[in-house]
Design a protein around this motif. Structure first.
Motif, short mmCIF file in Angstrom:
data_model
loop_
_atom_site.label_atom_id
_atom_site.label_comp_id
_atom_site.label_asym_id
_atom_site.label_seq_id
_atom_site.Cartn_x
_atom_site.Cartn_y
_atom_site.Cartn_z
N VAL C 107 -30.00 -9.25 -1.00
CA VAL C 107 -30.86 -8.28 -0.30
C VAL C 107 -31.14 -8.78 1.12
O VAL C 107 -31.06 -8.03 2.09
CB VAL C 107 -32.20 -8.09 -1.05
N PHE C 108 -31.42 -10.07 1.21
CA PHE C 108 -31.70 -10.65 2.52
C PHE C 108 -30.49 -10.49 3.45
O PHE C 108 -30.62 -10.04 4.59
CB PHE C 108 -32.05 -12.14 2.35
N LEU C 109 -29.32 -10.82 2.96
CA LEU C 109 -28.12 -10.75 3.81
C LEU C 109 -27.83 -9.32 4.22
O LEU C 109 -27.46 -9.05 5.36
CB LEU C 109 -26.93 -11.36 3.08
N LEU C 110 -28.03 -8.40 3.28
CA LEU C 110 -27.78 -6.99 3.59
C LEU C 110 -28.68 -6.55 4.75
O LEU C 110 -28.23 -5.92 5.72
CB LEU C 110 -28.08 -6.15 2.36
N ASN C 111 -29.96 -6.93 4.67
CA ASN C 111 -30.87 -6.51 5.72
C ASN C 111 -30.64 -7.29 7.00
O ASN C 111 -30.85 -6.77 8.09
CB ASN C 111 -32.31 -6.66 5.24
N ALA C 112 -30.18 -8.52 6.86
CA ALA C 112 -29.83 -9.28 8.06
C ALA C 112 -28.66 -8.60 8.78
O ALA C 112 -28.66 -8.48 10.01
CB ALA C 112 -29.47 -10.71 7.68
N VAL C 113 -27.70 -8.12 8.01
CA VAL C 113 -26.56 -7.42 8.62
C VAL C 113 -27.04 -6.15 9.33
O VAL C 113 -26.60 -5.83 10.44
CB VAL C 113 -25.49 -7.11 7.56
N ILE C 114 -27.99 -5.44 8.70
CA ILE C 114 -28.52 -4.23 9.35
C ILE C 114 -29.17 -4.61 10.68
O ILE C 114 -29.00 -3.93 11.69
CB ILE C 114 -29.53 -3.53 8.43
N VAL C 115 -29.90 -5.71 10.69
CA VAL C 115 -30.58 -6.13 11.92
C VAL C 115 -29.56 -6.51 13.00
O VAL C 115 -29.68 -6.11 14.15
CB VAL C 115 -31.53 -7.32 11.63
N VAL C 116 -28.53 -7.24 12.60
CA VAL C 116 -27.58 -7.74 13.60
C VAL C 116 -26.58 -6.66 14.02
O VAL C 116 -26.34 -6.46 15.20
CB VAL C 116 -26.82 -8.97 13.04
N TRP C 117 -26.01 -5.96 13.05
CA TRP C 117 -24.92 -5.03 13.36
C TRP C 117 -25.31 -3.56 13.24
O TRP C 117 -24.54 -2.69 13.56
CB TRP C 117 -23.72 -5.29 12.45
N GLY C 118 -26.49 -3.29 12.71
CA GLY C 118 -26.91 -1.91 12.52
C GLY C 118 -26.38 -1.34 11.22
O GLY C 118 -25.51 -1.92 10.58
N GLY C 119 -26.94 -0.19 10.82
CA GLY C 119 -26.58 0.38 9.53
C GLY C 119 -25.35 1.27 9.56
O GLY C 119 -24.83 1.65 8.53
N VAL C 120 -24.90 1.62 10.76
CA VAL C 120 -23.76 2.54 10.86
C VAL C 120 -22.47 1.81 10.55
O VAL C 120 -22.24 0.73 11.08
CB VAL C 120 -23.68 3.12 12.29
N PRO C 121 -21.63 2.37 9.67
CA PRO C 121 -20.34 1.72 9.40
C PRO C 121 -19.54 1.59 10.70
O PRO C 121 -19.54 2.50 11.52
CB PRO C 121 -19.65 2.67 8.44
N LEU C 122 -18.89 0.45 10.87
CA LEU C 122 -18.18 0.23 12.12
C LEU C 122 -16.70 0.58 11.95
O LEU C 122 -16.08 0.19 10.96
CB LEU C 122 -18.33 -1.23 12.54
#
Lengths: 254, 346, 289, 375
Positions: C107-122
């Motif tokens: 859960v932490f990593l998922l939210n960390a990814v949202i913070v760093v890269w945003g929620g939009v698929p790249l």
């Protein structure tokens, strides 16, 4: 009607035959020893009798009832209790609770009594607690009831396991190498305990390596080799049996 | 002495119970209500996983079944709310019995996979069974609990749930002190040895699965009548994981583990809901829970109990005095991370 | 109808291989540690996002980016061992605690990814020939990507087999998993071997994550979706023992999914897949006992 | 170990203390949108556009002399979380008005709280399932065109302009998709057309080959896609890979945003979509908005961005007219007429929708070509 009777008992593990067409009987009120070299199927036999392992073929009869295929708890409640080669006490329960666990079958109170904490339950709980204390006393753990098992010395843990088995009020006690890994004092204590149990008329089937132990405690010996019965008789008969010496004793004397 | 030892915990409970009377912030009361409901599910998991050693990562399913059951019964059939909640509990109890069947054959990690699958199946049925649940559209218009003719206020709801949770905890307490509870703990230590100690472990599993399903179902039922609206998103896998996290954080082997964990894990993300933190708070709360699990693997409740006992001993009110009291305090878990594979005993 | 069945079989196997890729890492980790890492799938997500960063944002060559991404995630594996596993083991946390800790970590990593890269698929296109025209065999379509994955898997499994049975390190790794105490007595540095298992399984999964990009995109679904559970399912179906069996498990699941869509309904696809998994788990144990 | 634990509690306590905000004469607005979880694609657009509007209004002196203060909340696109945050916003942070949630199921879960506390709630969710006519909450307003309108327009275009007779439908698993599917089926039925195949793809699923193969077997003349962005991209790529020929593709609003076209790449070419807003629309006011947005955030806006930007302006407009009384604001919003929005006049209709504007456009070589704008 024999007390405990094994009929052509066989157990395979994959390609390996651990117990092969094994038949013998044990008599009531006697201590029977089951000996044999490593890997000869002694523990497997105990596991088959107690229902922990399903048999491949053959059957076990206990006091005239076929017990093969019954679940281990049913077999235990019919009066066959056991201990394990590697001590298996309940590590998160106190010594007293360990013994109490095996008294579960003596309760008449149901779930409703438990949830409502009825007088009936309280009476039974106190009765069974006393009984468990008595058993701890019997095996020499009278003062250790509140200890966690991990704080007990090895020999005491073994005695605790035996007390738990006795709590089932068994007719037959299966002991899997009860003296293994013990120091001199502990060894003496366990020997003493088994002799006392024998005096009460309890039937015992025990697997053991230590010949001294077998000689002191056992009335009758069954020798296994490669999962089959090699010989049977009193300790002194067995001691002189050339087949046994060759398969087992002989090897040790070399 | 013993009586004095009980005063402080009782005082803590009493203090907790007056919060809604002192604090008139309805958001706080709402979150406490949510927390109490979560505590119920977590307490069920303490029974199932902590006491009986059966892992479930699918408890959101019971929570969901309970919620939808009472929603359907009250809205479509016209049951009174309280009857709806009881029926929800009863239905979950039956489903829990069914779910206990695989546990006869599988355990540990494999059982957790079975329960994950079960949770996913239930979730997908909720999503797809439109005629029953309205699927992703959500289920609106669920009545609130009423007292006489008046709908129960949030403060009232708080006390109703507190009483329910209290009863659940009491039941678990009595169970754990009885021969049944001892059998469960024994089973979680060593299933085979428990069988040979004359205990029918299958029956034990059926019992504990249905008990914890009942807890989950009643919690779900209460949630339905608290939020008045249900939608499938509330019953996904991560909710199941969250419930287990509550039980672990609180203390799997402590009666109060579910209560403590439920409160802590529900409140942490809300505390972090600070202005400007809308994308960070979940990261923060998952990290906080992770740290709690790592630092206190046996949970907060036993740790607090230990501190309390030691403090008591120092002040000379420790009753029996000795550090190791049998129940609950920091036994940790039976199996260490590594090397707990019991050899088959051949 | 026959071509429809064949096409579904091909497509099901193709997606199944991707599940198998994840299952591979699960088995690898289990083989060497006897543990289940529920943040397992996060390694795939991290691998994909880091590869994206190195290639698209830092403009590094793709091959170098892959190597760097895998190494970065292996480093994360080391941190996982040092900061999650080791403290837990020291405090006598059980397997369940490890599962919960790793679940929270995911859960932490998922939210960390949202913070760093945003929620939009790249978007990250042109990998492994995925956008080129597929191969047509009559009416049946085969993707280049699937062939690439198949080739990778073949090479990888052979290399893995060689590593575990022929090299000293590989043998030591297995010895540690089977009996840590005995391994220590034999003079194996257990701690170093554990470090290696963590790095190996996270690194391998990171690579799987990169291979998944053409289908999953660089998206949060790599770290949160149902694919993690399917990875475990593959591993279990393969018996948790041999990596290539996990691939077979994956293909089995992929086929099951596609045929459920073909013969039953797309709505209840996963319901049936999970029922299948439960039944399989229960029967599997029975057969063993 | 215990010390560290106590330290943790201390940190939490400090954090919670810092939540107490200072009181000043401001107008306080909550924005509830998804920033984590499955809907996080939309959160950034909403926040960016909203902040832009607030900054512009505040720079000009605020509303009636008061500065606008906003608090942004994450609902994780989950109704249970939405209930938590809306409770916090209204009961704890005491906001005066509220934008969002942006997911229909979240709106359904929380609109009663707004009603009970008399807080105007302006949402961007588009499902017909919670329209004013359905839930009767006079405090609830909608900033974007009702999906029913968009789907009706899409079906109309498919049948009337493209001559579609055998459509196949593929739809997602959320509220947004399922409702759209129902509307589409009804609309086709009104024209005597029954879809030849109906397939579902779950949110987060990455393999649609099974579904597409079933569709191919049914030999449709058009594919109607009613899913979210990532599934749309999955479908289109596999659609191309499976070699469909002579099949028109018409998609719902999620099929008309960059999150879809970026992911689908070349596979998106030729897709026809119905949108509420697109930055390609060559209207001077739209282009002015697009440029402002791009200058501030270095990215292109998408339809929720325009909706919430307009929303903030129209709320400010109503406050300027009627003052800060909530009841007056509600009435003011209900009576709003011809307010100049980015895409044209906004009027509150009987369903509490401010706009029914939709665009039909086709994606060709990297850009959207507007076919028709329907008001």
């Amino acid at each position: 009607m024999s007390f405990l009777k094994l009929n052509n008992l066989t157990r395979r593990f994959g390609g390996l035959v651990a117990v092969n067409d094994l038949s013998f009987e044990i008599a009531e009120g006697k201590v029977t020893g089951l000996i044999g070299p490593n890997g000869s199927g002694k523990s497997t036999t105990i596991n088959l009798i107690s229902g922990v392992l399903p048999v491949t073929s053959g059957s076990v009869e206990f006091m005239g009832h076929r017990i093969t295929g019954k679940s281990p708890h049913a077999i235990s409640r019919m009066g066959i209790a056991r201990t394990y080669q590697q001590i298996r006490v309940f590590e998160s329960l106190t010594a007293l609770e360990n013994v109490q666990v095996a008294r579960a079958g003596m309760y008449r109170s149901g779930l409703a009594d438990v949830l409502l904490n009825t007088g009936k339950l309280k009476r039974e709980e106190s009765r069974e607690r006393d009984k468990a204390r008595e058993l701890l006393e019997l095996v020499g753990l009278g003062k250790k009831g509140d200890e966690m098992p991990r704080n007990l010395p090895y020999g005491f843990r073994r005695c605790l396991e035996i007390a738990r088995a006795l709590a089932l009020e068994p007719k037959l006690l299966l002991l899997d190498e009860p003296a293994a890994g013990m120091n001199r004092d502990e060894f003496m204590a366990v020997t003493d305990l088994i002799l006392r149990l024998r005096k009460t008329g309890l039937s015992v089937l025990l697997v053991e390596h230590t010949m001294e132990f077998v000689e002191t405690c056992v009335d009758h010996v069954v020798v296994l080799n490669f999962g089959q019965k090699l010989a049977e008789g009193t300790f002194h008969q067995i001691e002189q049996d050339p087949r046994v010496i060759e398969a087992y004793l002989g090897k040790e004397e070399l | 002495m013993e009586r004095f030892k009980k005063v402080i915990p009782l005082l803590a409970v009493a203090l907790f119970l007056v919060i809604p009377l002192v604090d008139d912030n309805q958001y706080h009361v709402y979150m406490l209500n949510r927390a109490l409901i979560n505590c119920m599910v977590a307490t069920g998991l303490v029974a199932l996983t902590g006491f009986a050693g059966q892992m479930s990562l699918g408890h959101a399913a019971f929570y969901g079944i309970g919620a939808y059951a009472t929603a359907l019964l009250t809205v479509r059939v016209g049951f009174p709310v309280w009857l709806g909640i009881i029926s929800a509990g009863a239905i979950c109890l039956l489903v829990g019995m069914v779910l206990s069947l695989p546990s006869f054959k599988v355990s540990g990690f494999y059982l957790s996979l079975v329960t994950i699958s079960f949770g996913n199946i239930v979730w997908m049925l909720i999503v797809n069974w439109h005629s029953l649940t309205r699927g992703p559209l959500g289920f609106p218009g669920i009545p609130s609990i009423t007292l006489g003719t008046q709908p129960l206020s949030r403060v009232g709801f708080f006390y109703v749930s507190a009483v329910v949770l209290g009863l659940m905890t009491l039941a678990l307490y009595r169970l754990s002190r009885s021969y049944i509870g001892r059998g469960m703990k024994a089973m979680s230590d060593d299933e085979q040895a428990t069988e040979t100690a004359g205990i029918d472990t299958k029956r034990m599993k059926v019992l504990v699965f249905s008990l914890s399903a009942l807890y989950g179902g009643i919690a779900g039922g209460l949630y339905a009548h608290l939020s008045n609206f249900l939608s499938p998103e509330s019953f996904v896998f991560s909710e199941s994981a969250n419930f287990v996290a509550m039980a672990v954080v609180g203390g799997l082997r402590s009666i109060y583990g579910g209560v403590v964990g439920g409160l802590v894990v529900t409140i942490i993300p809300e505390l972090l809901r600070v202005k400007g933190w809308e994308i960070y708070y979940l990261m923060g709360s998952s990290l906080a829970i992770l740290l709690l699990v790592i630092m206190l693997p046996s949970g907060i409740a036993p740790a607090v109990q230990n501190v309390y006992n030691r403090l008591g001993a120092r002040l000379g009110i420790g009753g029996s005095g000795s550090g190791s009291n049998g129940n609950g305090s920091g036994n940790g878990s039976a199996a260490a991370v590594r090397g707990d594979s019991k050899s088959g005993g051949r | 109808m026959l071509s429809l069945v064949i096409q579904n079989a091909v497509a099901g196997s193709a997606i199944g291989l991707l599940y198998g890729l994840i299952g591979l890492g699960v088995v690898l980790f289990f083989q060497t540690t006897n543990l289940m890492n529920f943040a397992h799938i996060s390694s795939a997500m991290l691998g994909a996002y880091l590869c994206y960063t190195y290639t698209v944002m830092w403009k590094l060559p793709f091959a170098l980016a892959i190597v760097m991404a895998v190494m970065s995630v292996a480093l994360y594996g080391l941190l996982l061992k040092r900061f999650v596993y080791a403290p837990l083991a020291k405090r006598k946390g059980g397997r369940l605690e490890f599962i919960i800790a790793t679940l929270m970590l995911s859960v932490f990593l998922l939210n960390a990814v949202i913070v760093v890269w945003g929620g939009v698929p790249l978007p990250f296109q042109g990998l492994f020939g995925s956008d080129r025209f597929p191969i047509f065999l009559g009416n049946v379509v085969i993707q280049y990507h699937s062939l690439f994955v198949l080739a990778y898997i073949t090479v990888f499994v052979i290399a893995l087999q060689y590593f575990f049975t022929r090299t000293m390190t590989g043998k030591s790794l297995r010895a540690v998993a089977q009996n840590p105490r005995a391994a220590r007595l034999m003079g194996i540095n257990v701690d170093r071997m554990l470090n290696l298992s963590f790095m190996l399984s996270t690194g391998v999964t990171a690579l799987a994550g990169i291979l998944l990009i053409p289908v999953y995109f660089v998206s949060l679904d790599l770290g949160s979706g149902i694919i993690g559970v399917k990875g475990f399912a593959c591993a279990v179906m393969g018996g948790m023992k041999r990596p290539y069996q996990a691939l077979l498990g994956g293909v089995l699941i992929g086929l099951a999914e596609n045929f459920v869509v073909l013969f039953v309904s797309s709505t209840y696809r996963d319901v049936i897949t999970f029922l299948f998994l439960i039944i399989f788990l229960v029967l599997r144990k029975q057969a063993e006992a | 170990m215990r010390k560290r634990f106590l330290l943790g509690i201390l940190v939490l306590a400090i954090l919670s203390a810092s939540m107490v905000s200072m009181a000043a004469p401001v107008y306080k607005i909550a924005v509830v949108a998804p920033f984590t979880g499955s809907g996080s694609i939309l959160g950034d657009y909403i926040r960016n556009a909203f902040i832009m509007a607030v900054e512009e209004i505040n720079a000009k002196g605020g509303v009636r002399g008061r500065q606008i203060e906003y608090v942004i909340y994450d609902d994780a696109a989950a109704p249970a979380t939405a209930i938590n945050v809306v409770n916090k916003a209204i009961l704890n942070d005491k906001v005066d008005a509220m934008f969002g949630p942006n997911m229909s199921s979240c709106v359904l879960a929380v609109h009663d709280i707004a009603k009970a506390n008399k807080v105007p709630m302006l949402v961007g969710a588009t499902s017909p399932s919670f329209g004013f006519d359905k839930v009767g909450n006079e405090w609830l307003f909608r900033l974007r065109a009702d999906d029913e309108v968009k789907v009706v327009n899409l079906v109309k275009y498919a049948v009337d302009n493209l001559g579609v007779k055998k459509p196949a439908i593929i739809f997602g698993s959320t509220d947004y998709c399922v409702v759209a599917k129902d509307v589409a089926v009804d609309e086709f039925a009104k024209r005597g057309i029954k879809p030849v195949s109906m397939q579902q793809i779950k949110e987060g699923e990455k393999d649609a080959t099974g579904q597409l193969l079933n569709i191919r077997q049914a030999a449709p003349d058009a594919l109607i896609g009613l899913t979210h962005e990532p599934e749309a991209a999955v479908i289109m790529r596999q659609f191309r890979q499976l070699g469909f020929r002579d099949v028109d593709v018409l998609g719902f609003s999620a099929w008309g945003v960059p999150a879809f076209t970026d992911l689908a790449g070349a596979a998106a070419d030729g897709v026809i979509s119905v949108q509420g807003f697109t930055p390609e629309y060559q209207d001077p006011k739209v282009q002015e908005f697009v440029q402002k947005y791009q200058a501030r955030w270095k990215s292109l806006p998408s339809d929720p961005a325009q909706a919430y930007y307009d929303g903030m302006y129209l709320l400010a407009n109503v406050i300027e007219k009627v003052g800060f009384e909530k009841e007056d604001i509600r009435k003011g919003l209900t009576e709003l007429k011809d307010f100049p929005g980015v895409q044209g006049p906004l009027t509150c209709d009987a369903k509490h929708n401010f706009t029914n504007f939709s665009l039909i456009s086709q994606f060709k070589s990297g850009t959207w070509n507007i076919i028709t704008a329907i008001r």
